[in-house]
Design a protein around this motif. Structure first.
Motif, PDB file in Angstrom:
ATOM      1  N   PHE A 124      18.497 -17.417 -22.487  1.00 53.31           N
ATOM      2  CA  PHE A 124      17.154 -17.959 -22.298  1.00 53.31           C
ATOM      3  C   PHE A 124      16.432 -17.992 -23.642  1.00 53.31           C
ATOM      4  CE2 PHE A 124      18.502 -15.726 -18.491  1.00 53.31           C
ATOM      5  CZ  PHE A 124      18.294 -16.678 -17.498  1.00 53.31           C
ATOM      6  N   LYS A 125      15.846 -19.129 -23.959  1.00 56.23           N
ATOM      7  CA  LYS A 125      15.067 -19.261 -25.188  1.00 56.23           C
ATOM      8  C   LYS A 125      13.626 -18.869 -24.896  1.00 56.23           C
ATOM      9  CE  LYS A 125      17.903 -22.942 -27.204  1.00 56.23           C
ATOM     10  NZ  LYS A 125      17.918 -24.338 -27.717  1.00 56.23           N
ATOM     11  N   THR A 126      13.121 -17.924 -25.664  1.00 58.46           N
ATOM     12  CA  THR A 126      11.732 -17.495 -25.522  1.00 58.46           C
ATOM     13  C   THR A 126      10.989 -17.825 -26.813  1.00 58.46           C
ATOM     14  OG1 THR A 126      12.002 -15.289 -26.464  1.00 58.46           O
ATOM     15  CG2 THR A 126      12.587 -15.556 -24.141  1.00 58.46           C
ATOM     16  N   ASP A 127       9.700 -17.507 -26.853  1.00 56.87           N
ATOM     17  CA  ASP A 127       8.938 -17.774 -28.075  1.00 56.87           C
ATOM     18  C   ASP A 127       9.173 -16.719 -29.154  1.00 56.87           C
ATOM     19  OD1 ASP A 127       7.505 -15.657 -27.010  1.00 56.87           O
ATOM     20  OD2 ASP A 127       5.751 -16.839 -26.480  1.00 56.87           O
ATOM     21  N   PHE A 128      10.014 -15.718 -28.853  1.00 61.36           N
ATOM     22  CA  PHE A 128      10.340 -14.707 -29.870  1.00 61.36           C
ATOM     23  C   PHE A 128      11.825 -14.620 -30.190  1.00 61.36           C
ATOM     24  CE2 PHE A 128       9.819 -12.626 -25.702  1.00 61.36           C
ATOM     25  CZ  PHE A 128      11.092 -12.104 -25.497  1.00 61.36           C
ATOM     26  N   GLY A 129      12.674 -15.285 -29.415  1.00 63.01           N
ATOM     27  CA  GLY A 129      14.100 -15.255 -29.698  1.00 63.01           C
ATOM     28  C   GLY A 129      14.927 -15.577 -28.468  1.00 63.01           C
ATOM     29  N   LYS A 130      16.248 -15.488 -28.634  1.00 63.31           N
ATOM     30  CA  LYS A 130      17.158 -15.770 -27.525  1.00 63.31           C
ATOM     31  C   LYS A 130      17.547 -14.464 -26.833  1.00 63.31           C
ATOM     32  CE  LYS A 130      19.280 -19.930 -29.493  1.00 63.31           C
ATOM     33  NZ  LYS A 130      20.552 -20.562 -29.932  1.00 63.31           N
ATOM     34  N   ILE A 131      17.433 -14.465 -25.498  1.00 68.65           N
ATOM     35  CA  ILE A 131      17.758 -13.263 -24.742  1.00 68.65           C
ATOM     36  C   ILE A 131      18.807 -13.562 -23.675  1.00 68.65           C
ATOM     37  CG2 ILE A 131      15.410 -12.404 -25.125  1.00 68.65           C
ATOM     38  CD1 ILE A 131      14.907 -12.869 -22.104  1.00 68.65           C
ATOM     39  N   GLY A 132      19.516 -12.521 -23.292  1.00 64.94           N
ATOM     40  CA  GLY A 132      20.443 -12.601 -22.180  1.00 64.94           C
ATOM     41  C   GLY A 132      20.058 -11.563 -21.146  1.00 64.94           C
ATOM     42  N   ILE A 133      20.560 -11.730 -19.932  1.00 64.61           N
ATOM     43  CA  ILE A 133      20.300 -10.776 -18.854  1.00 64.61           C
ATOM     44  C   ILE A 133      21.616 -10.454 -18.165  1.00 64.61           C
ATOM     45  CG2 ILE A 133      19.048 -10.310 -16.704  1.00 64.61           C
ATOM     46  CD1 ILE A 133      16.976 -12.396 -17.546  1.00 64.61           C
ATOM     47  N   ALA A 134      21.829  -9.165 -17.901  1.00 66.34           N
ATOM     48  CA  ALA A 134      22.925  -8.692 -17.067  1.00 66.34           C
ATOM     49  C   ALA A 134      22.304  -7.763 -16.026  1.00 66.34           C
ATOM     50  CB  ALA A 134      23.955  -7.955 -17.904  1.00 66.34           C
ATOM     51  N   ILE A 135      23.039  -7.451 -14.970  1.00 66.42           N
ATOM     52  CA  ILE A 135      22.491  -6.595 -13.923  1.00 66.42           C
ATOM     53  C   ILE A 135      23.460  -5.469 -13.593  1.00 66.42           C
ATOM     54  CG2 ILE A 135      21.621  -6.476 -11.549  1.00 66.42           C
ATOM     55  CD1 ILE A 135      20.935  -9.445 -11.716  1.00 66.42           C
ATOM     56  N   CYS A 136      23.019  -4.250 -13.744  1.00 66.04           N
ATOM     57  CA  CYS A 136      23.671  -3.026 -13.290  1.00 66.04           C
ATOM     58  C   CYS A 136      25.186  -2.988 -13.568  1.00 66.04           C
ATOM     59  CB  CYS A 136      23.374  -2.809 -11.804  1.00 66.04           C
ATOM     60  SG  CYS A 136      23.657  -1.115 -11.232  1.00 66.04           S
ATOM     61  N   TRP A 137      26.008  -3.186 -12.539  1.00 64.28           N
ATOM     62  CA  TRP A 137      27.459  -3.006 -12.671  1.00 64.28           C
ATOM     63  C   TRP A 137      28.084  -3.990 -13.649  1.00 64.28           C
ATOM     64  CZ3 TRP A 137      30.572   0.684 -12.578  1.00 64.28           C
ATOM     65  CH2 TRP A 137      31.927   0.555 -12.308  1.00 64.28           C
ATOM     66  N   ASP A 138      27.377  -5.049 -13.989  1.00 64.74           N
ATOM     67  CA  ASP A 138      27.829  -5.928 -15.073  1.00 64.74           C
ATOM     68  C   ASP A 138      28.105  -5.119 -16.338  1.00 64.74           C
ATOM     69  OD1 ASP A 138      27.724  -8.434 -13.778  1.00 64.74           O
ATOM     70  OD2 ASP A 138      25.619  -8.730 -14.292  1.00 64.74           O
ATOM     71  N   LEU A 139      27.371  -4.021 -16.507  1.00 68.01           N
ATOM     72  CA  LEU A 139      27.471  -3.204 -17.721  1.00 68.01           C
ATOM     73  C   LEU A 139      28.896  -2.752 -17.996  1.00 68.01           C
ATOM     74  CD1 LEU A 139      25.821  -1.740 -19.982  1.00 68.01           C
ATOM     75  CD2 LEU A 139      25.626   0.208 -18.410  1.00 68.01           C
ATOM     76  N   ALA A 140      29.699  -2.626 -16.950  1.00 65.51           N
ATOM     77  CA  ALA A 140      31.059  -2.110 -17.093  1.00 65.51           C
ATOM     78  C   ALA A 140      32.071  -3.169 -17.536  1.00 65.51           C
ATOM     79  CB  ALA A 140      31.518  -1.496 -15.767  1.00 65.51           C
ATOM     80  N   PHE A 141      31.615  -4.402 -17.751  1.00 63.05           N
ATOM     81  CA  PHE A 141      32.522  -5.509 -18.054  1.00 63.05           C
ATOM     82  C   PHE A 141      32.197  -6.099 -19.428  1.00 63.05           C
ATOM     83  CE2 PHE A 141      32.416  -4.849 -13.570  1.00 63.05           C
ATOM     84  CZ  PHE A 141      33.726  -5.047 -13.147  1.00 63.05           C
ATOM     85  N   PRO A 142      32.878  -5.642 -20.468  1.00 66.31           N
ATOM     86  CA  PRO A 142      32.529  -6.034 -21.844  1.00 66.31           C
ATOM     87  C   PRO A 142      32.643  -7.517 -22.134  1.00 66.31           C
ATOM     88  CG  PRO A 142      34.601  -4.807 -21.784  1.00 66.31           C
ATOM     89  CD  PRO A 142      33.979  -4.655 -20.434  1.00 66.31           C
ATOM     90  N   GLU A 143      33.529  -8.225 -21.440  1.00 64.99           N
ATOM     91  CA  GLU A 143      33.701  -9.653 -21.727  1.00 64.99           C
ATOM     92  C   GLU A 143      32.425 -10.443 -21.446  1.00 64.99           C
ATOM     93  OE1 GLU A 143      36.145 -11.195 -23.248  1.00 64.99           O
ATOM     94  OE2 GLU A 143      37.075  -9.237 -23.529  1.00 64.99           O
TER      95      GLU A 143
END
Length: 248
Positions: A124-143
């Protein structure tokens, strides 16, 4: 080089203490608190809005949160079970400073969730930079996080409701699980060379690990453990480019 600074906040809120059904007033209060400390964006934990209901983009609760973002000119990430095109997802919504919906991310890696899995990462492009979002168990998947780096993410937010498996530890369950969580947060930040914001709540579950943190690629900048509160940090996004120039 022009300074590119942004202040990020994570709200480790106690669930359903003001209202037994939803956290609306709590969320609005923390949006105001984040604004007072100069935050550009605030992240709330997973399943943060309503206790039992599946929501919609035009739900009254979400509209009120959007209006609070507009009043305080702040970006916000909320995560809840949402019905989207007649399918139910665990999804994060990104709201901008004007209260507009700027997009959503659907959780890809489910852990017993009675919802449909998402299928793609998003930047997502914001007015301060590019961000990504993951949710909870996503954390365990490095790819997944490598894909976010490849797409240009400078900060990744991970709203969560992280509980440990009792069989995972022989003793000191929460203490040991917290060490695992902190290791994962730091690993995702370091291996991908971006800032990382991890946000958990407080609930009545004895298995929940109430740990939230903001990490740079090299260290934990702020953390909160076992209590309700707001953490925030000012990040210099130029550090990401410098780190990638060195390590890559």
């Amino acid at each position: 080089m022009k300074q590119r600074k942004v202040t990020v906040a994570a709200a480790q809120i106690r669930y359903f203490d003001i209202s037994k059904k939803n956290n609306l007033e709590k969320i609005k209060n923390y949006i105001r608190r984040a604004k007072k400390v100069g935050a550009d964006i605030i992240c709330f934990p997973e399943s943060c809005v309503h206790k039992t209901e599946t929501l919609y983009f035009n739900d009254t609760l979400i509209r009120e949160i959007r209006e609070e973002c507009k009043k305080n000119s702040i970006w916000c990430i909320i995560t809840e079970d949402l019905e989207i095109r007649k399918k139910r997802y665990n999804a994060s919504i990104l709201i901008d400073r004007e209260g507009n919906l700027k997009g959503d991310y659907k959780k890809i890696n489910l852990y017993g969730d009675d919802v449909k899995a998402g299928s793609r990462v998003k930047i997502f492009k914001t007015d301060f930079g590019k961000i990504g979002i993951a949710i909870c168990w996503d954390l365990a998947f490095p790819e997944l996080f490598k894909k976010l780096k490849k797409e240009g993410a400078e900060i990744v937010f991970c709203p969560s409701l992280w509980e440990y498996e009792p069989r995972a530890h022989d003793e000191k369950h929460k203490e040991r699980e917290m060490k695992i969580l902190e290791s994962l947060v730091m690993a995702r930040a370091f291996e991908n060379l971006y800032f990382f914001v991890f946000c958990n709540p407080l609930t009545k579950s004895k298995f929940l690990v109430s740990y939230s943190a903001i990490s740079s690629p090299h260290k934990i900048l702020k953390r909160i453990v076992g209590k309700e509160g707001l953490i925030y940090a000012t990040l210099n996004l130029n550090e990401i480019k410098k780190a990638r120039d060195i390590y890559n």
